[in-house]
Scaffold this motif. Structure first.
Motif, PDB file in Angstrom:
ATOM      1  N   ASN A  68     -24.995 -35.868  14.114  1.00  0.00           N
ATOM      2  CA  ASN A  68     -24.283 -34.948  13.225  1.00  0.00           C
ATOM      3  C   ASN A  68     -24.277 -33.504  13.691  1.00  0.00           C
ATOM      4  N   THR A 122     -17.410 -34.770  -1.046  1.00  0.00           N
ATOM      5  CA  THR A 122     -18.643 -35.423  -1.481  1.00  0.00           C
ATOM      6  C   THR A 122     -19.817 -34.706  -0.821  1.00  0.00           C
ATOM      7  N   ASN A 123     -21.009 -35.243  -1.028  1.00  0.00           N
ATOM      8  CA  ASN A 123     -22.198 -34.652  -0.417  1.00  0.00           C
ATOM      9  C   ASN A 123     -22.540 -35.279   0.928  1.00  0.00           C
ATOM     10  N   GLY A 124     -21.909 -36.399   1.266  1.00  0.00           N
ATOM     11  CA  GLY A 124     -22.210 -37.070   2.517  1.00  0.00           C
ATOM     12  C   GLY A 124     -21.324 -38.274   2.723  1.00  0.00           C
ATOM     13  N   GLY A 125     -21.610 -39.026   3.786  1.00  0.00           N
ATOM     14  CA  GLY A 125     -20.761 -40.132   4.183  1.00  0.00           C
ATOM     15  C   GLY A 125     -20.779 -41.319   3.241  1.00  0.00           C
ATOM     16  N   ALA A 128     -18.696 -40.660   0.348  1.00  0.00           N
ATOM     17  CA  ALA A 128     -17.293 -40.684   0.750  1.00  0.00           C
ATOM     18  C   ALA A 128     -16.779 -42.116   0.756  1.00  0.00           C
ATOM     19  N   VAL A 260     -17.133 -41.025   9.653  1.00  0.00           N
ATOM     20  CA  VAL A 260     -18.323 -40.226   9.342  1.00  0.00           C
ATOM     21  C   VAL A 260     -19.053 -39.833  10.617  1.00  0.00           C
ATOM     22  N   THR A 284     -12.754 -41.423   5.706  1.00  0.00           N
ATOM     23  CA  THR A 284     -14.016 -40.866   5.219  1.00  0.00           C
ATOM     24  C   THR A 284     -14.645 -40.042   6.341  1.00  0.00           C
ATOM     25  N   ALA A 286     -17.960 -36.870   7.261  1.00  0.00           N
ATOM     26  CA  ALA A 286     -19.183 -36.130   6.885  1.00  0.00           C
ATOM     27  C   ALA A 286     -19.755 -35.561   8.184  1.00  0.00           C
ATOM     28  N   LYS A 287     -21.055 -35.609   8.346  1.00  0.00           N
ATOM     29  CA  LYS A 287     -21.768 -35.258   9.570  1.00  0.00           C
ATOM     30  C   LYS A 287     -21.165 -34.067  10.311  1.00  0.00           C
ATOM     31  N   PRO A 295     -25.293 -30.281   3.436  1.00  0.00           N
ATOM     32  CA  PRO A 295     -24.696 -31.597   3.170  1.00  0.00           C
ATOM     33  C   PRO A 295     -23.242 -31.504   2.701  1.00  0.00           C
ATOM     34  N   GLY A 297     -19.470 -34.162   2.813  1.00  0.00           N
ATOM     35  CA  GLY A 297     -18.646 -35.281   3.253  1.00  0.00           C
ATOM     36  C   GLY A 297     -17.366 -35.251   2.467  1.00  0.00           C
TER      37      GLY A 297
END
Length: 460
Positions: A68, A122-125, A128, A260, A284, A286-287, A295, A297
């Motif tokens: 990430n 979102t807050n992360g994968g 998501a 992600v 989706t 994130a990272k 954090p 996503g």
């Protein structure tokens, strides 16, 4: 950038490190771990492609933490953006229009393929993936979702059931509306294919049969990692993703690509799907969207699916959706990647530095069965025998059965290289902006550590 190592009295630093580890062991419950069997490294600092402990040991981060830190540790432009945003506005609920949130969404939408112009944060994968599945089910009015066995989509309720690797097993309810199928992987082909073209054709035929026997009208979505990450960095054969897109179109199924891990420059494109000119209905991410500094996503959404919720409320939300600090980090990361040519640099590394070096390494080591990847996203399949392709350790090995991989990983760390290992593979996934000199340093250390793996081959 020359990384610095924590300075001071060695005895005092060692005592601080011991205190950090003691507090961790007393109070922190670690993911994916038997708590009494782990010995986490106490990290004192990080910069660029390196991090270091309190004893002065420095590690070249060939794992990018959890794949990430795409622009490395402590990039000054992103750190400054977070500091500036914190001084101006730390947080605000998702229902408000916030400049930095809107700008992050705009920058992401500009880089997604096709008409994926709306972004749900979102807050992360894993979150998501949860929301992408929810959107697909509501959009289609169907419940089933198909995913591959060699996959990882997250650890929350729906995401862990979608996951194909063994981390799913303890939480698999077998009643979550998930059906698994085999994706393409020529080196260990479940279809007895001998060429990439055969693997593509047979994998698509297998998926078409799965759809037919599950009932097309019952299937809401097919979710794939554009390039599977933790499961082995198996780049899909030419035509595969386009073939899945066609099957989805034929049956009214939502096509979700999980980017992600593979998104935001990791493969030498902003999104890996762009290598094959394929546009899904949902992506989706994130990272790498902000190098993991705060954090974040999200889901990039096509116009058709966004329209489903134009007058119908979307039944989902998060307190920290589009958190200003996280979005500020994303804006700074994306702009920095553009300014510094990070995506192009990752492509260059893959084509001219990492890829060629790993090919040479494979020729020297009997333990390397296959090299595969692109950009700053590579995997080495470690084997006991190149002819039979027997894995260096059994599938999902633990304890004594995993000793060869554990010894290899220990050799990497002892040399100052922090590896990414999973099952019988080591992944080469450094920051996308690692310098050529740093990449060559890490590849030389990897080359040496593989002599430990070689001892466990049939040729030893």
């Amino acid at each position: 950038m020359t990384p610095h190592v924590t300075t001071g009295n060695p005895a005092d630093l060692a005592a601080t490190g011991a205190a950090v580890k003691a507090a961790d062991r007393a109070h922190v419950f670690h993911s994916w771990s038997a708590q009494a069997l782990i010995d986490p490294l106490a990290v004192a600092g990080a910069e660029g492609s390196y991090f270091w402990d309190y004893d002065g040991h420095r590690y070249l981060d060939f794992a990018s933490q959890l794949v990430n830190t795409n622009i490395g540790h402590q990039h000054p432009k992103v750190v400054a953006a977070i500091q500036e945003q914190a001084a101006r506005l730390c947080t605000l609920a998702p229902g408000f229009a916030v400049d930095v949130r809107s700008e992050a969404a705009r920058l992401i939408a500009e880089r997604t393929p096709g008409d994926l112009d709306k972004v749900f944060f979102t807050n992360g994968g894993a979150e998501a993936v949860e929301n992408a599945v929810r959107m697909a089910r509501l959009h289609t009015g169907r419940q089933k979702v198909l995913s591959t066995y060699r996959s990882y989509h997250g650890a929350t309720a729906a995401a862990i059931n979608l996951t194909g690797d063994p981390r799913r097993w303890p939480s698999d309810t077998a009643a979550a509306g998930v059906v698994h199928f085999w994706g393409p992987f020529l080196y260990r082909s479940p279809f007895h294919a001998t060429t990439e073209a055969e693997e593509c054709e047979r994998a698509l035929a297998h998926l078409a049969d799965t759809i037919a026997f599950e009932g097309p009208a019952t299937i809401a979505a097919i979710i794939l990692e554009s390039v599977p990450g933790t499961a082995g960095i198996m780049t899909p054969p030419a035509g595969y993703l386009a073939g899945v897109r066609e099957l989805c179109d034929r049956h009214g199924i939502v096509f979700v690509l999980d980017e992600v891990m593979s998104g935001f420059g990791r493969t030498g494109k902003w999104f890996a799907a762009q290598h094959w000119d394929v546009t899904p209905d949902l992506i989706t991410f994130a990272k790498g969207v902000n190098s993991g500094y705060v954090p974040l996503g999200g889901v990039a959404i096509s116009a058709a699916i966004a329209e489903t919720f134009a007058t119908r409320p979307y039944p989902g939300g998060l307190t920290y959706s589009g958190h200003p600090l996280a979005c500020a980090a994303a804006v700074a990361t994306i702009n920095t990647m553009e300014e510094e040519g990070v995506v192009e640099h990752a492509a260059h590394l893959g084509a001219n530095v990492i890829g060629p070096a790993l090919t040479e390494i494979a020729e020297r080591h009997p333990s390397v069965g296959e090299v595969r990847g692109l950009g700053a996203f590579w995997a080495l399949e470690l084997v006991r025998d190149k002819e039979t392709r027997e894995p260096l350790v059994p599938y999902n090995a633990a304890g004594a059965d995993n000793a060869p991989m554990a010894e290899f990983a220990a050799a990497c760390k002892a040399s100052g290289l922090w590896p990414f290992v999973n099952m019988n593979r080591t992944h080469v996934v450094p920051p996308c902006n690692i310098t050529e000199a740093e990449a060559k340093e890490g590849l030389a250390l990897l080359d040496e550590a593989l002599t430990v793996a070689d001892r466990h081959t049939t040729s030893a």
